[in-house]
Scaffold this motif. Structure first.
Motif, mmCIF file in Angstrom:
data_model
loop_
_atom_site.group_PDB
_atom_site.id
_atom_site.type_symbol
_atom_site.label_atom_id
_atom_site.label_comp_id
_atom_site.label_asym_id
_atom_site.label_seq_id
_atom_site.Cartn_x
_atom_site.Cartn_y
_atom_site.Cartn_z
ATOM 1 N N LYS A 153 0.840 -1.199 0.000
ATOM 2 C CA LYS A 153 0.000 0.000 0.000
ATOM 3 C C LYS A 153 0.877 1.253 0.000
ATOM 4 O O LYS A 153 1.956 1.269 0.580
ATOM 5 C CB LYS A 153 -0.905 0.008 1.223
ATOM 6 C CG LYS A 153 -1.963 -1.093 1.207
ATOM 7 C CD LYS A 153 -2.844 -1.021 2.445
ATOM 8 C CE LYS A 153 -3.904 -2.126 2.419
ATOM 9 N NZ LYS A 153 -4.766 -2.079 3.635
ATOM 10 N N GLY A 154 0.384 2.282 -0.674
ATOM 11 C CA GLY A 154 1.103 3.549 -0.693
ATOM 12 C C GLY A 154 2.149 3.653 -1.773
ATOM 13 O O GLY A 154 3.010 4.537 -1.711
ATOM 14 N N ALA A 155 2.102 2.759 -2.774
ATOM 15 C CA ALA A 155 3.088 2.833 -3.850
ATOM 16 C C ALA A 155 2.999 4.188 -4.546
ATOM 17 O O ALA A 155 1.912 4.741 -4.715
ATOM 18 C CB ALA A 155 2.855 1.709 -4.853
ATOM 19 N N PRO A 156 4.127 4.760 -4.928
ATOM 20 C CA PRO A 156 4.102 6.085 -5.574
ATOM 21 C C PRO A 156 3.352 6.046 -6.901
ATOM 22 O O PRO A 156 3.270 5.002 -7.562
ATOM 23 C CB PRO A 156 5.583 6.400 -5.774
ATOM 24 C CG PRO A 156 6.289 5.081 -5.717
ATOM 25 C CD PRO A 156 5.492 4.218 -4.798
ATOM 26 N N GLY A 157 2.845 7.194 -7.285
ATOM 27 C CA GLY A 157 2.037 7.269 -8.490
ATOM 28 C C GLY A 157 2.781 6.916 -9.759
ATOM 29 O O GLY A 157 2.169 6.492 -10.745
ATOM 30 N N TRP A 158 4.107 7.089 -9.760
ATOM 31 C CA TRP A 158 4.862 6.778 -10.979
ATOM 32 C C TRP A 158 5.143 5.276 -11.123
ATOM 33 O O TRP A 158 5.572 4.826 -12.180
ATOM 34 C CB TRP A 158 6.170 7.563 -11.009
ATOM 35 C CG TRP A 158 7.164 7.147 -9.947
ATOM 36 C CD1 TRP A 158 7.987 6.057 -9.959
ATOM 37 C CD2 TRP A 158 7.434 7.825 -8.716
ATOM 38 N NE1 TRP A 158 8.751 6.004 -8.819
ATOM 39 C CE2 TRP A 158 8.432 7.074 -8.038
ATOM 40 C CE3 TRP A 158 6.936 8.978 -8.110
ATOM 41 C CZ2 TRP A 158 8.929 7.457 -6.796
ATOM 42 C CZ3 TRP A 158 7.441 9.365 -6.886
ATOM 43 C CH2 TRP A 158 8.424 8.610 -6.236
ATOM 44 N N ALA A 159 4.922 4.503 -10.074
ATOM 45 C CA ALA A 159 5.171 3.058 -10.143
ATOM 46 C C ALA A 159 3.972 2.369 -10.786
ATOM 47 O O ALA A 159 2.829 2.650 -10.447
ATOM 48 C CB ALA A 159 5.417 2.496 -8.750
ATOM 49 N N GLU A 184 12.190 2.310 -12.258
ATOM 50 C CA GLU A 184 13.028 3.459 -11.928
ATOM 51 C C GLU A 184 13.800 3.197 -10.637
ATOM 52 O O GLU A 184 13.329 2.456 -9.768
ATOM 53 C CB GLU A 184 12.184 4.716 -11.709
ATOM 54 C CG GLU A 184 11.391 5.190 -12.892
ATOM 55 C CD GLU A 184 10.686 6.504 -12.581
ATOM 56 O OE1 GLU A 184 11.242 7.300 -11.786
ATOM 57 O OE2 GLU A 184 9.589 6.721 -13.106
ATOM 58 N N THR A 185 14.950 3.845 -10.519
ATOM 59 C CA THR A 185 15.696 3.778 -9.268
ATOM 60 C C THR A 185 14.843 4.276 -8.113
ATOM 61 O O THR A 185 14.885 3.718 -7.005
ATOM 62 C CB THR A 185 16.985 4.612 -9.377
ATOM 63 O OG1 THR A 185 17.820 4.065 -10.397
ATOM 64 C CG2 THR A 185 17.741 4.623 -8.059
ATOM 65 N N ALA A 186 14.053 5.313 -8.341
ATOM 66 C CA ALA A 186 13.222 5.858 -7.260
ATOM 67 C C ALA A 186 12.231 4.823 -6.745
ATOM 68 O O ALA A 186 11.957 4.764 -5.537
ATOM 69 C CB ALA A 186 12.483 7.112 -7.741
ATOM 70 N N THR A 187 11.691 4.002 -7.623
ATOM 71 C CA THR A 187 10.783 2.944 -7.181
ATOM 72 C C THR A 187 11.529 1.932 -6.325
ATOM 73 O O THR A 187 11.008 1.453 -5.308
ATOM 74 C CB THR A 187 10.129 2.238 -8.376
ATOM 75 O OG1 THR A 187 9.573 3.206 -9.261
ATOM 76 C CG2 THR A 187 9.032 1.288 -7.920
ATOM 77 N N ALA A 188 12.768 1.599 -6.714
ATOM 78 C CA ALA A 188 13.566 0.662 -5.917
ATOM 79 C C ALA A 188 13.876 1.259 -4.545
ATOM 80 O O ALA A 188 13.863 0.540 -3.529
ATOM 81 C CB ALA A 188 14.857 0.313 -6.654
ATOM 82 N N VAL A 189 14.134 2.566 -4.477
ATOM 83 C CA VAL A 189 14.379 3.206 -3.181
ATOM 84 C C VAL A 189 13.102 3.193 -2.345
ATOM 85 O O VAL A 189 13.154 2.976 -1.124
ATOM 86 C CB VAL A 189 14.908 4.633 -3.370
ATOM 87 C CG1 VAL A 189 15.029 5.354 -2.026
ATOM 88 C CG2 VAL A 189 16.267 4.600 -4.063
#
Length: 355
Positions: free
Chosen positions: A85-91, A111-116
């Protein structure tokens, strides 16, 4: 615990992604003989440092299962198949069908940001499927796990891996290798997505049996541990639907924070995989790319499937055991240890016969 930090991470098209990292000083790997403690922030820094490799080599455009540790490696672990829950909108997510026939979405880490963000969710190891999101039913990779049994060391695994490389190149596949992050190695080859999971699994069994014939004292396809002896198990069941291997560049939840690291074939001799850790690997990732060219080296799995077909038609060999959580399959041997098997209690298809 220290206050949350806001990490600014480059995204696509010049965008900047903001990821909130709570409790950055939480210990994920405790201090010990391998060195000082490794914190959640250390793990996030590692992912940022190797992000292009982690995402590009292993995760992008694939369904991913997250291996999570809310209290570090000494706490309990669990696997997230549903996106947390709460996954970022770009994922984004992609729909996967499981052996049971049930379907639900899984996270895609593009994206790296999704991995972070996955680190924020206490992920230590990423487990991608061997498919692309455009076709979640037909694998685009052969993945073979060489798992040494007690009594065998890394040099033995290297010998088996070199034998496996010969088998695979002999049928037109281009194998690449990485350390498992533990005692074994993983061998990968890209394939065209022309066959579904069961066919690819049969192709892997065909490759494994050919390797076993060439190296009978070193490797085995025996599913039951009591039959393996001091040999290296070729884990063909990693080719099943919903069975995954720790990704390239993923840390492992073991003391010292070892990383499952791509290496060149000529590096294997004399390699000490314990030196490939969360602290040492970023420099390697920045300076070399042992898997360069992998995406262009696409083979045809049909030749591997032909090995399986030949074993069935010419040698009378058939199906091997599936994992215990997999539905019972036609022709599968009995799901009972050989030492406990009473032949009269099982029919020729491996189904139990009740008295």
């Amino acid at each position: 615990m220290s206050a949350a930090e806001m990490l600014e991470i480059p995204g696509p098209d010049g965008q900047t992604r903001t990821v909130r990292l709570s409790s950055p000083d939480k210990v994920m790997w405790p201090a010990g003989e391998h060195g000082p403690a490794i914190t959640k922030r250390d793990l996030a820094d590692y992912v940022i440092a190797v992000g292009d490799r982690l995402v590009g080599d292993a995760l992008a455009d694939r369904p991913v299962t997250l291996q999570r540790f809310r209290d570090g490696i000494e706490g309990g672990e669990f696997y997230s198949k549903n996106p947390p829950k709460g996954a970022p909108g770009w994922a984004r997510t992609t729909m996967c069908t499981y052996p049971s026939g049930r379907s639900h979405p899984q996270l895609v880490v593009d994206e790296t940001a999704t991995a972070v963000w996955c680190v924020q969710m206490s992920t230590i190891t990423w487990h991608p499927w061997p498919v692309r999101t455009g076709d979640n039913d037909d694998p685009d990779e052969v993945r073979i796990d060489l798992d040494p049994q007690p009594g065998r060391g890394f040099a033995d695994v290297v010998e088996a891996a070199r034998g496996l490389r010969e088998v695979m190149t002999g049928i037109g596949l281009t194998p690449f290798v990485k350390t498992s992050g533990n005692r074994g190695v993983h061998v990968y080859a890209r394939i065209a997505p022309t066959h579904e999971f069961l066919d690819v699994r049969h192709g892997v069994i065909g490759i494994a049996r050919e390797l076993e014939r060439r190296m009978p004292d070193l490797v085995t396809t025996a599913w039951w541990k009591e039959e393996r002896g001091e040999r290296i198990f070729v884990d063909y069941n990693q080719a099943n639907r919903d069975r995954t291997i720790a990704s390239a560049w993923s840390p492992r939840p073991l003391p010292g924070a070892p990383v499952s690291t791509p290496v060149a074939w000529d590096e294997l001799d004399g390699l000490d995989p314990s030196t490939l850790t969360l602290r040492s690997v970023p420099e390697r990732a920045a300076s070399s790319d042992p898997w360069a060219g992998m995406d262009e080296a696409v083979g045809d799995v049909a030749a591997a499937v032909a090995l399986w077909d030949e074993d069935v038609s010419e040698r009378g060999l058939g199906e091997l055991n599936f994992p215990p959580d997999h539905p019972k399959m036609p022709g599968e041997p009995p799901r009972v240890q050989p030492s406990k098997k009473v032949a009269a209690h099982w029919d020729e298809d491996g189904n139990r016969v009740e008295d």
